[in-house]
Enzyme design. Sequence first.
Site, short mmCIF file in Angstrom:
data_model
loop_
_atom_site.label_atom_id
_atom_site.label_comp_id
_atom_site.label_asym_id
_atom_site.label_seq_id
_atom_site.Cartn_x
_atom_site.Cartn_y
_atom_site.Cartn_z
N LYS A 172 28.04 -77.62 -100.95
CA LYS A 172 28.84 -76.89 -101.93
C LYS A 172 27.96 -75.88 -102.65
O LYS A 172 26.88 -76.22 -103.14
CB LYS A 172 29.48 -77.84 -102.93
CG LYS A 172 30.31 -77.12 -104.01
CD LYS A 172 31.04 -78.09 -104.92
CE LYS A 172 31.72 -77.35 -106.07
NZ LYS A 172 32.45 -78.28 -106.98
N ASP A 220 31.38 -84.91 -109.18
CA ASP A 220 30.22 -84.02 -109.14
C ASP A 220 29.24 -84.43 -110.24
O ASP A 220 29.60 -84.40 -111.43
CB ASP A 220 30.65 -82.57 -109.37
CG ASP A 220 31.49 -82.00 -108.24
OD1 ASP A 220 32.32 -82.74 -107.69
OD2 ASP A 220 31.34 -80.80 -107.94
N LYS A 250 25.05 -79.91 -103.70
CA LYS A 250 25.62 -78.73 -104.36
C LYS A 250 24.51 -77.97 -105.08
O LYS A 250 23.59 -78.58 -105.62
CB LYS A 250 26.70 -79.22 -105.33
CG LYS A 250 27.31 -78.17 -106.25
CD LYS A 250 28.36 -78.85 -107.13
CE LYS A 250 28.83 -77.94 -108.27
NZ LYS A 250 29.80 -78.60 -109.16
#
Length: 287
Positions: free
Chosen positions: A239, A140, A203
């Site tokens: 996400k 991430d 995300k």
Amino acid sequence: MAEVDKYRDTLKKYKTDIKDADITQKVNEIISKKFDQNNTKEVYKRIYSCIDLTSLNATDTREEIWNFTERVNDFEGSSDVDNVAAICVYPNFVETVKEALTANVNIAAVAGGFPSSQTFTEVKIAETGLAVASGADEIDIVLNLGYFLEENYEDVCEEIDEIKNACRDAKLKVILETGALKSAKNIMKASILALYSGADFIKTSTGKVYEGATLEAAYVMCTAIKEYNQKTGNKAGFKVSGGISTTEDAVKYYTIVKELLGDEYLNKEYFRIGASRLANNLLESIN
């Protein structure tokens, strides 16, 4: 100049001139019409299996992360609820999780100068590579907001592309930090650029500095994923993270994903929720 134009040309293929008020209206309509039918124990179970269970504290110790992982191990096979999708930690704890983990759960690591992304690209690439070498299945990172806000799209995209290469077989999630981007227009542009650069997931937030996830940001990002898939055939995941702790909130995000992307996205391959407190609340709702 031609290199810069390809990024702007890509953005021109999408509807980025969108109004925040229109997005809010659409979100409210979806939630008012569809929330109740998704507010069930079966949905709670599915959401639980899409959680990236997260520990990103400055005070984390090796012992705490080991115990954190053991709790995930203990859950495996203990109920009719599938285990979480991944354990998410800082890169220096990936090896600890790998040593402790026996459950069938992925290891995710934040990297790339998380949470600000304000460091050298070479450092981001190296950190990503080290995390993957230590055992991370997923990485991430935060999109470079400075580059994006000054419309330096070439450097935004090239950096993501280089980090993606450093991931090797690991999945790359690109955090847009939607609370800093603020407008639906910016969120849409950032989503498209991240997808164009090879993101496996986009995300919402780090949950560290700026406002966390919003339903409006989720709507815009899911719209981008849908349109990008229609135009390119590439299927990316979504996400949501930053401040999601209640079962009700989780179901609202699930509802947005279901309405925009469909049932095929409602699994851990394409939908994740980054959370630490949500897991226990979902289990209480299930039981």
